[in-house]
Design a protein around this motif. Structure first.
Motif, PDB file in Angstrom:
ATOM      1  N   VAL A 149       0.759  -0.993   0.084  1.00  0.00           N
ATOM      2  CA  VAL A 149      -0.003  -0.159   0.043  1.00  0.00           C
ATOM      3  C   VAL A 149       0.935   1.226  -0.083  1.00  0.00           C
ATOM      4  CG1 VAL A 149      -1.711   1.394   1.223  1.00  0.00           C
ATOM      5  CG2 VAL A 149      -2.084  -0.991   1.190  1.00  0.00           C
ATOM      6  N   THR A 150       0.614   2.279  -0.996  1.00  0.00           N
ATOM      7  CA  THR A 150       1.449   3.296  -1.014  1.00  0.00           C
ATOM      8  C   THR A 150       0.588   4.528  -0.717  1.00  0.00           C
ATOM      9  OG1 THR A 150       1.097   3.555  -3.256  1.00  0.00           O
ATOM     10  CG2 THR A 150       3.277   2.713  -2.873  1.00  0.00           C
ATOM     11  N   SER A 151      -0.925   4.570  -0.810  1.00  0.00           N
ATOM     12  CA  SER A 151      -1.711   5.643  -0.557  1.00  0.00           C
ATOM     13  C   SER A 151      -3.095   5.101  -0.270  1.00  0.00           C
ATOM     14  CB  SER A 151      -1.855   6.517  -1.753  1.00  0.00           C
ATOM     15  OG  SER A 151      -2.463   5.803  -3.049  1.00  0.00           O
ATOM     16  N   VAL A 152      -3.752   5.903   0.342  1.00  0.00           N
ATOM     17  CA  VAL A 152      -5.014   5.744   1.162  1.00  0.00           C
ATOM     18  C   VAL A 152      -6.081   6.739   0.747  1.00  0.00           C
ATOM     19  CG1 VAL A 152      -6.181   5.251   3.296  1.00  0.00           C
ATOM     20  CG2 VAL A 152      -3.970   4.597   3.072  1.00  0.00           C
ATOM     21  N   THR A 153      -7.227   6.259   0.193  1.00  0.00           N
ATOM     22  CA  THR A 153      -8.307   7.238  -0.014  1.00  0.00           C
ATOM     23  C   THR A 153      -9.524   7.080   1.004  1.00  0.00           C
ATOM     24  OG1 THR A 153      -9.384   5.842  -1.781  1.00  0.00           O
ATOM     25  CG2 THR A 153      -7.965   7.754  -2.283  1.00  0.00           C
ATOM     26  N   PHE A 154     -10.502   7.889   1.479  1.00  0.00           N
ATOM     27  CA  PHE A 154     -11.497   7.560   2.309  1.00  0.00           C
ATOM     28  C   PHE A 154     -12.713   7.908   1.528  1.00  0.00           C
ATOM     29  CE2 PHE A 154      -7.817   8.384   5.002  1.00  0.00           C
ATOM     30  CZ  PHE A 154      -8.088   7.477   5.742  1.00  0.00           C
ATOM     31  N   LEU A 155     -13.662   6.902   1.688  1.00  0.00           N
ATOM     32  CA  LEU A 155     -14.917   7.070   1.071  1.00  0.00           C
ATOM     33  C   LEU A 155     -16.195   6.845   1.906  1.00  0.00           C
ATOM     34  CD1 LEU A 155     -14.292   4.269  -1.620  1.00  0.00           C
ATOM     35  CD2 LEU A 155     -13.895   6.616  -1.797  1.00  0.00           C
ATOM     36  N   ARG A 156     -17.188   7.769   1.643  1.00  0.00           N
ATOM     37  CA  ARG A 156     -18.289   7.651   2.400  1.00  0.00           C
ATOM     38  C   ARG A 156     -19.535   7.655   1.414  1.00  0.00           C
ATOM     39  NH1 ARG A 156     -18.790  12.118   6.689  1.00  0.00           N
ATOM     40  NH2 ARG A 156     -17.802  10.517   7.808  1.00  0.00           N
ATOM     41  N   ASN A 157     -20.289   6.498   1.720  1.00  0.00           N
ATOM     42  CA  ASN A 157     -21.428   6.178   0.732  1.00  0.00           C
ATOM     43  C   ASN A 157     -20.902   6.022  -0.674  1.00  0.00           C
ATOM     44  OD1 ASN A 157     -23.220   6.188   3.088  1.00  0.00           O
ATOM     45  ND2 ASN A 157     -23.266   8.279   2.736  1.00  0.00           N
ATOM     46  N   GLY A 158     -19.625   5.394  -0.959  1.00  0.00           N
ATOM     47  CA  GLY A 158     -19.154   5.165  -2.181  1.00  0.00           C
ATOM     48  C   GLY A 158     -18.628   6.321  -2.737  1.00  0.00           C
ATOM     49  N   LYS A 159     -18.526   7.497  -2.308  1.00  0.00           N
ATOM     50  CA  LYS A 159     -17.921   8.818  -2.766  1.00  0.00           C
ATOM     51  C   LYS A 159     -16.806   9.302  -1.885  1.00  0.00           C
ATOM     52  CE  LYS A 159     -22.528  10.198  -4.456  1.00  0.00           C
ATOM     53  NZ  LYS A 159     -23.614  10.825  -3.986  1.00  0.00           N
ATOM     54  N   PRO A 160     -15.826   9.992  -2.875  1.00  0.00           N
ATOM     55  CA  PRO A 160     -14.701  10.589  -1.988  1.00  0.00           C
ATOM     56  C   PRO A 160     -14.866  11.405  -0.994  1.00  0.00           C
ATOM     57  CG  PRO A 160     -14.293  10.715  -4.297  1.00  0.00           C
ATOM     58  CD  PRO A 160     -15.624  10.366  -4.252  1.00  0.00           C
ATOM     59  N   LEU A 161     -14.303  11.012   0.328  1.00  0.00           N
ATOM     60  CA  LEU A 161     -14.447  11.868   1.576  1.00  0.00           C
ATOM     61  C   LEU A 161     -13.365  12.808   1.735  1.00  0.00           C
ATOM     62  CD1 LEU A 161     -16.032  12.613   4.065  1.00  0.00           C
ATOM     63  CD2 LEU A 161     -14.863  10.916   5.234  1.00  0.00           C
ATOM     64  N   ALA A 162     -13.450  14.074   1.973  1.00  0.00           N
ATOM     65  CA  ALA A 162     -12.306  15.075   2.184  1.00  0.00           C
ATOM     66  C   ALA A 162     -11.897  14.697   3.769  1.00  0.00           C
ATOM     67  CB  ALA A 162     -12.673  16.395   1.738  1.00  0.00           C
ATOM     68  N   VAL A 163     -10.735  14.545   3.814  1.00  0.00           N
ATOM     69  CA  VAL A 163     -10.213  14.306   5.117  1.00  0.00           C
ATOM     70  C   VAL A 163      -9.116  15.355   5.667  1.00  0.00           C
ATOM     71  CG1 VAL A 163     -10.905  11.954   5.232  1.00  0.00           C
ATOM     72  CG2 VAL A 163      -8.661  12.670   4.793  1.00  0.00           C
ATOM     73  N   PRO A 164      -9.044  15.754   6.671  1.00  0.00           N
ATOM     74  CA  PRO A 164      -7.828  16.707   7.325  1.00  0.00           C
ATOM     75  C   PRO A 164      -6.493  16.030   7.189  1.00  0.00           C
ATOM     76  CG  PRO A 164      -8.986  15.923   9.126  1.00  0.00           C
ATOM     77  CD  PRO A 164      -9.678  15.364   8.059  1.00  0.00           C
ATOM     78  N   ARG A 165      -5.526  16.727   6.680  1.00  0.00           N
ATOM     79  CA  ARG A 165      -4.019  16.595   6.661  1.00  0.00           C
ATOM     80  C   ARG A 165      -3.405  17.115   7.957  1.00  0.00           C
ATOM     81  NH1 ARG A 165      -2.339  17.234   0.475  1.00  0.00           N
ATOM     82  NH2 ARG A 165      -2.283  19.376   1.372  1.00  0.00           N
ATOM     83  N   ALA A 166      -2.382  16.914   8.082  1.00  0.00           N
ATOM     84  CA  ALA A 166      -1.474  17.377   9.309  1.00  0.00           C
ATOM     85  C   ALA A 166      -1.252  19.026   9.051  1.00  0.00           C
ATOM     86  CB  ALA A 166       0.006  16.756   9.194  1.00  0.00           C
ATOM     87  N   ASP A 167      -1.441  19.490   7.813  1.00  0.00           N
ATOM     88  CA  ASP A 167      -1.344  20.780   7.747  1.00  0.00           C
ATOM     89  C   ASP A 167      -2.497  21.620   7.827  1.00  0.00           C
ATOM     90  OD1 ASP A 167      -2.744  20.425   5.270  1.00  0.00           O
ATOM     91  OD2 ASP A 167      -1.014  21.078   4.004  1.00  0.00           O
ATOM     92  N   GLY A 168      -3.684  20.825   8.138  1.00  0.00           N
ATOM     93  CA  GLY A 168      -5.012  21.468   8.425  1.00  0.00           C
ATOM     94  C   GLY A 168      -5.955  21.699   7.015  1.00  0.00           C
ATOM     95  N   SER A 169      -5.351  21.106   6.014  1.00  0.00           N
ATOM     96  CA  SER A 169      -5.946  21.284   4.770  1.00  0.00           C
ATOM     97  C   SER A 169      -6.838  19.861   4.446  1.00  0.00           C
ATOM     98  CB  SER A 169      -5.212  21.648   3.445  1.00  0.00           C
ATOM     99  OG  SER A 169      -4.391  20.190   3.407  1.00  0.00           O
ATOM    100  N   LEU A 170      -7.882  20.121   3.916  1.00  0.00           N
ATOM    101  CA  LEU A 170      -8.732  18.830   3.503  1.00  0.00           C
ATOM    102  C   LEU A 170      -8.505  18.425   2.178  1.00  0.00           C
ATOM    103  CD1 LEU A 170     -12.330  20.039   4.748  1.00  0.00           C
ATOM    104  CD2 LEU A 170     -10.614  18.508   5.828  1.00  0.00           C
ATOM    105  N   SER A 171      -8.459  16.989   1.965  1.00  0.00           N
ATOM    106  CA  SER A 171      -8.131  16.515   0.641  1.00  0.00           C
ATOM    107  C   SER A 171      -9.051  15.101   0.466  1.00  0.00           C
ATOM    108  CB  SER A 171      -6.587  15.993   0.748  1.00  0.00           C
ATOM    109  OG  SER A 171      -6.418  15.444  -0.582  1.00  0.00           O
ATOM    110  N   ASP A 172      -9.649  15.099  -0.709  1.00  0.00           N
ATOM    111  CA  ASP A 172     -10.202  13.955  -1.011  1.00  0.00           C
ATOM    112  C   ASP A 172      -9.464  13.092  -1.997  1.00  0.00           C
ATOM    113  OD1 ASP A 172     -10.530  15.431  -3.323  1.00  0.00           O
ATOM    114  OD2 ASP A 172     -12.559  15.393  -3.219  1.00  0.00           O
ATOM    115  N   GLN A 173      -8.095  13.423  -2.184  1.00  0.00           N
ATOM    116  CA  GLN A 173      -7.275  12.745  -3.185  1.00  0.00           C
ATOM    117  C   GLN A 173      -6.605  11.880  -2.282  1.00  0.00           C
ATOM    118  OE1 GLN A 173      -6.869  13.424  -6.443  1.00  0.00           O
ATOM    119  NE2 GLN A 173      -8.794  14.399  -5.761  1.00  0.00           N
TER     120      GLN A 173
END
Length: 187
Positions: A149-173
């Motif tokens: 595993v090199t990367s992780v994405t998060f899904l809610r109800n099958g759609k990309p979920l924007a989650v917080p990164r350490a710098d405080g920004s949100l990312s669905d990538q």
């Protein structure tokens, strides 16, 4: 009866009648189980075995990679389940906790290529920590510790979920360990 003696007798009577039973020796109190049962024993103090997995726990506001030994290599589902199960008694004794309860309700994981996709349910009414940055960081740190595993994405109800990164920004990538490096202590 003098006043001091009366106060002492009343105090002793109050203590013995408070409804809390006295134990002869200290006893271990186990925290309630998380939403998943871990695949390794909760009270394992020194897990042994030829296989190893890394679980990322929390101490203070830092993510701490913790190696665990097992009899067989953990599947990605096993590893997520073990993470959601929280720290063992031995790990808790080292002040390790988890930010996951009350912050992230991970329901499962699949892998496509080298990308893990974690399904996240709606937040529940669980009492617990609410530091989502550490919680999502624990999952990314744990799953990317695997060779496959090199990367992780998060899904809610099958759609990309924007989650917080350490710098405080949100990312669905797709997220990588480097997105949380400022929070991760080396082993």
């Amino acid at each position: 009866m003098n006043h001091r003696r009366l106060v002492a007798v009343a105090f002793v009577a109050l203590l013995t009648g408070c409804g809390i039973p006295a134990d002869d020796a200290p006893r271990t109190v186990q925290p309630p189980p998380g939403p998943f049962q871990r695949s390794t024993p909760a009270d394992a103090t020194a897990p042994a075995g030829p296989a190893s997995e890394t679980l990322c726990m929390v101490r203070g506001n830092r993510i701490i990679p913790v190696p665990r030994r097992a009899d067989r290599p953990a599947t990605i589902g096993d590893q997520l389940r073990d993470l959601l199960g929280g720290p063992t008694a031995a790990e808790r004794a080292k002040d390790l906790t988890s930010a996951l309860p009350g912050a992230v309700n991970a329901a499962g994981v699949t892998v496509t290529g080298t990308q893990a996709q974690v399904a996240v349910d709606e937040p529940g009414d669980d009492a617990g920590r609410s530091d989502e940055v550490l919680a999502f960081g624990q999952i990314v740190c744990t799953l990317t510790s695997r060779d496959d595993v090199t990367s992780v994405t998060f899904l809610r109800n099958g759609k990309p979920l924007a989650v917080p990164r350490a710098d405080g920004s949100l990312s669905d990538q797709p997220l990588v360990r480097a997105d949380y490096t400022p929070l991760i202590n080396p082993r």
